[in-house]
Design a protein around this motif. Structure first.
Motif, PDB file in Angstrom:
ATOM      1  N   SER A  84      -1.225  -0.731  -9.413  1.00 40.95           N
ATOM      2  CA  SER A  84      -1.257   0.707  -9.197  1.00 40.95           C
ATOM      3  C   SER A  84      -2.187   1.353 -10.206  1.00 40.95           C
ATOM      4  N   VAL A  85      -2.986   2.292  -9.732  1.00 47.93           N
ATOM      5  CA  VAL A  85      -3.959   2.947 -10.595  1.00 47.93           C
ATOM      6  C   VAL A  85      -4.121   4.393 -10.134  1.00 47.93           C
ATOM      7  N   GLN A  86      -4.491   5.258 -11.046  1.00 50.52           N
ATOM      8  CA  GLN A  86      -4.730   6.656 -10.707  1.00 50.52           C
ATOM      9  C   GLN A  86      -6.114   6.827 -10.092  1.00 50.52           C
ATOM     10  N   PRO A  87      -6.308   7.884  -9.317  1.00 50.10           N
ATOM     11  CA  PRO A  87      -7.639   8.161  -8.766  1.00 50.10           C
ATOM     12  C   PRO A  87      -8.693   8.204  -9.865  1.00 50.10           C
ATOM     13  N   GLY A  88      -9.821   7.605  -9.585  1.00 43.45           N
ATOM     14  CA  GLY A  88     -10.888   7.502 -10.573  1.00 43.45           C
ATOM     15  C   GLY A  88     -10.810   6.265 -11.422  1.00 43.45           C
ATOM     16  N   GLY A  89      -9.726   5.528 -11.302  1.00 48.57           N
ATOM     17  CA  GLY A  89      -9.540   4.327 -12.113  1.00 48.57           C
ATOM     18  C   GLY A  89     -10.263   3.118 -11.563  1.00 48.57           C
ATOM     19  N   THR A  94     -19.247 -19.761  -9.970  1.00 48.49           N
ATOM     20  CA  THR A  94     -19.196 -20.989  -9.185  1.00 48.49           C
ATOM     21  C   THR A  94     -18.614 -22.151  -9.982  1.00 48.49           C
ATOM     22  N   ALA A  95     -18.743 -22.106 -11.295  1.00 47.53           N
ATOM     23  CA  ALA A  95     -18.187 -23.186 -12.120  1.00 47.53           C
ATOM     24  C   ALA A  95     -16.664 -23.185 -12.081  1.00 47.53           C
ATOM     25  N   LYS A  96     -16.087 -21.975 -11.965  1.00 49.34           N
ATOM     26  CA  LYS A  96     -14.625 -21.847 -11.955  1.00 49.34           C
ATOM     27  C   LYS A  96     -14.067 -21.641 -10.554  1.00 49.34           C
ATOM     28  N   ASN A  97     -14.959 -21.568  -9.569  1.00 51.69           N
ATOM     29  CA  ASN A  97     -14.525 -21.315  -8.187  1.00 51.69           C
ATOM     30  C   ASN A  97     -13.731 -20.019  -8.070  1.00 51.69           C
ATOM     31  N   ILE A  98     -14.237 -18.964  -8.683  1.00 56.29           N
ATOM     32  CA  ILE A  98     -13.579 -17.662  -8.634  1.00 56.29           C
ATOM     33  C   ILE A  98     -14.553 -16.633  -8.090  1.00 56.29           C
ATOM     34  N   VAL A  99     -14.068 -15.803  -7.216  1.00 61.93           N
ATOM     35  CA  VAL A  99     -14.825 -14.657  -6.717  1.00 61.93           C
ATOM     36  C   VAL A  99     -14.107 -13.394  -7.188  1.00 61.93           C
ATOM     37  N   TYR A 100     -14.877 -12.449  -7.699  1.00 64.40           N
ATOM     38  CA  TYR A 100     -14.310 -11.224  -8.235  1.00 64.40           C
ATOM     39  C   TYR A 100     -14.698 -10.030  -7.351  1.00 64.40           C
ATOM     40  N   LEU A 101     -13.876  -9.027  -7.407  1.00 60.09           N
ATOM     41  CA  LEU A 101     -14.204  -7.736  -6.811  1.00 60.09           C
ATOM     42  C   LEU A 101     -13.887  -6.670  -7.850  1.00 60.09           C
ATOM     43  N   GLN A 102     -14.943  -6.153  -8.474  1.00 60.31           N
ATOM     44  CA  GLN A 102     -14.783  -5.065  -9.438  1.00 60.31           C
ATOM     45  C   GLN A 102     -14.788  -3.753  -8.682  1.00 60.31           C
ATOM     46  N   MET A 103     -13.715  -3.004  -8.820  1.00 62.49           N
ATOM     47  CA  MET A 103     -13.569  -1.746  -8.090  1.00 62.49           C
ATOM     48  C   MET A 103     -13.522  -0.595  -9.079  1.00 62.49           C
ATOM     49  N   THR A 104     -14.384   0.382  -8.886  1.00 65.55           N
ATOM     50  CA  THR A 104     -14.418   1.550  -9.748  1.00 65.55           C
ATOM     51  C   THR A 104     -14.327   2.817  -8.902  1.00 65.55           C
ATOM     52  N   SER A 105     -14.101   3.939  -9.564  1.00 66.97           N
ATOM     53  CA  SER A 105     -13.996   5.237  -8.880  1.00 66.97           C
ATOM     54  C   SER A 105     -13.048   5.153  -7.694  1.00 66.97           C
ATOM     55  N   LEU A 106     -11.905   4.542  -7.922  1.00 64.33           N
ATOM     56  CA  LEU A 106     -10.948   4.348  -6.838  1.00 64.33           C
ATOM     57  C   LEU A 106     -10.358   5.668  -6.367  1.00 64.33           C
ATOM     58  N   SER A 107     -10.109   5.746  -5.086  1.00 63.15           N
ATOM     59  CA  SER A 107      -9.498   6.927  -4.483  1.00 63.15           C
ATOM     60  C   SER A 107      -8.293   6.492  -3.656  1.00 63.15           C
ATOM     61  N   PRO A 108      -7.419   7.424  -3.291  1.00 62.22           N
ATOM     62  CA  PRO A 108      -6.260   7.051  -2.470  1.00 62.22           C
ATOM     63  C   PRO A 108      -6.649   6.339  -1.172  1.00 62.22           C
ATOM     64  N   GLU A 109      -7.842   6.610  -0.665  1.00 61.07           N
ATOM     65  CA  GLU A 109      -8.303   5.952   0.557  1.00 61.07           C
ATOM     66  C   GLU A 109      -8.554   4.456   0.356  1.00 61.07           C
ATOM     67  N   ASP A 110      -8.603   4.008  -0.876  1.00 62.86           N
ATOM     68  CA  ASP A 110      -8.786   2.580  -1.163  1.00 62.86           C
ATOM     69  C   ASP A 110      -7.456   1.837  -1.199  1.00 62.86           C
ATOM     70  N   THR A 111      -6.357   2.560  -1.067  1.00 62.78           N
ATOM     71  CA  THR A 111      -5.056   1.910  -1.057  1.00 62.78           C
ATOM     72  C   THR A 111      -4.946   0.957   0.123  1.00 62.78           C
ATOM     73  N   ALA A 112      -4.624  -0.303  -0.161  1.00 58.36           N
ATOM     74  CA  ALA A 112      -4.568  -1.322   0.886  1.00 58.36           C
ATOM     75  C   ALA A 112      -4.100  -2.642   0.289  1.00 58.36           C
ATOM     76  N   MET A 113      -3.771  -3.570   1.167  1.00 56.64           N
ATOM     77  CA  MET A 113      -3.626  -4.959   0.769  1.00 56.64           C
ATOM     78  C   MET A 113      -5.013  -5.570   0.813  1.00 56.64           C
ATOM     79  N   TYR A 114      -5.416  -6.195  -0.266  1.00 56.34           N
ATOM     80  CA  TYR A 114      -6.742  -6.793  -0.350  1.00 56.34           C
ATOM     81  C   TYR A 114      -6.624  -8.313  -0.231  1.00 56.34           C
ATOM     82  N   TYR A 115      -7.486  -8.867   0.605  1.00 62.13           N
ATOM     83  CA  TYR A 115      -7.492 -10.290   0.866  1.00 62.13           C
ATOM     84  C   TYR A 115      -8.869 -10.875   0.587  1.00 62.13           C
ATOM     85  N   CYS A 116      -8.899 -12.115   0.130  1.00 63.04           N
ATOM     86  CA  CYS A 116     -10.160 -12.831   0.148  1.00 63.04           C
ATOM     87  C   CYS A 116     -10.103 -13.879   1.261  1.00 63.04           C
TER      88      CYS A 116
END
Length: 122
Positions: A11-16, A73-95
């Motif tokens: 959970s994060v506030q708008p703009g977070g 690729t060395a760690k087999n990790i994919v990241y998603l950096q999300m900034t300036s979050l808004s309530p419209e970004d509220t969702a379940m996120y899947y890779c």
């Protein structure tokens, strides 16, 4: 057996900001795409961002300039950096993963993680 495990939601506030991680194990395709998707409450799943084995990246228009996908690729990790979050970004996120070209349409993917919840509210 391929397994994708997401983490980093919360959970994060708008703009977070938040950074999501997706660890993949057992995925051995030379040419692949790793994608991030989200499903807001009561809505269909939609593509957010994708990165392929060449490092080429694509974003949905709704997140351009705010979200950034990257991979270790060395760690087999994919990241998603999300900034300036808004309530419209509220969702379940899947890779998700697929062999070959990246598409932002969920129907192209058959390998999915369990999801991580992102809630943006004041």
């Amino acid at each position: 057996q391929v397994q994708l495990v997401e983490s980093g939601g919360g959970s994060v506030q708008p703009g977070g900001s938040l950074r999501l991680s997706c660890v993949d194990s057992g995925y051995t395709y030379i040419s692949y795409c790793m994608g991030w998707f989200r499903q807001p409450p009561g809505k269909e799943r939609e593509g957010v961002a994708g990165i392929d084995s060449d490092g080429d990246i694509g974003y949905a228009d709704s997140v351009k300039g705010r979200f950034a996908i990257s991979q270790d690729t060395a760690k087999n990790i994919v990241y998603l950096q999300m900034t300036s979050l808004s309530p419209e970004d509220t969702a379940m996120y899947y890779c998700a993963a697929r062999a070959g070209t990246c598409y932002l349409a969920p129907s192209w993917y058959v390998i999915w993680g369990q999801g991580t919840q992102v809630t943006v509210s004041s």
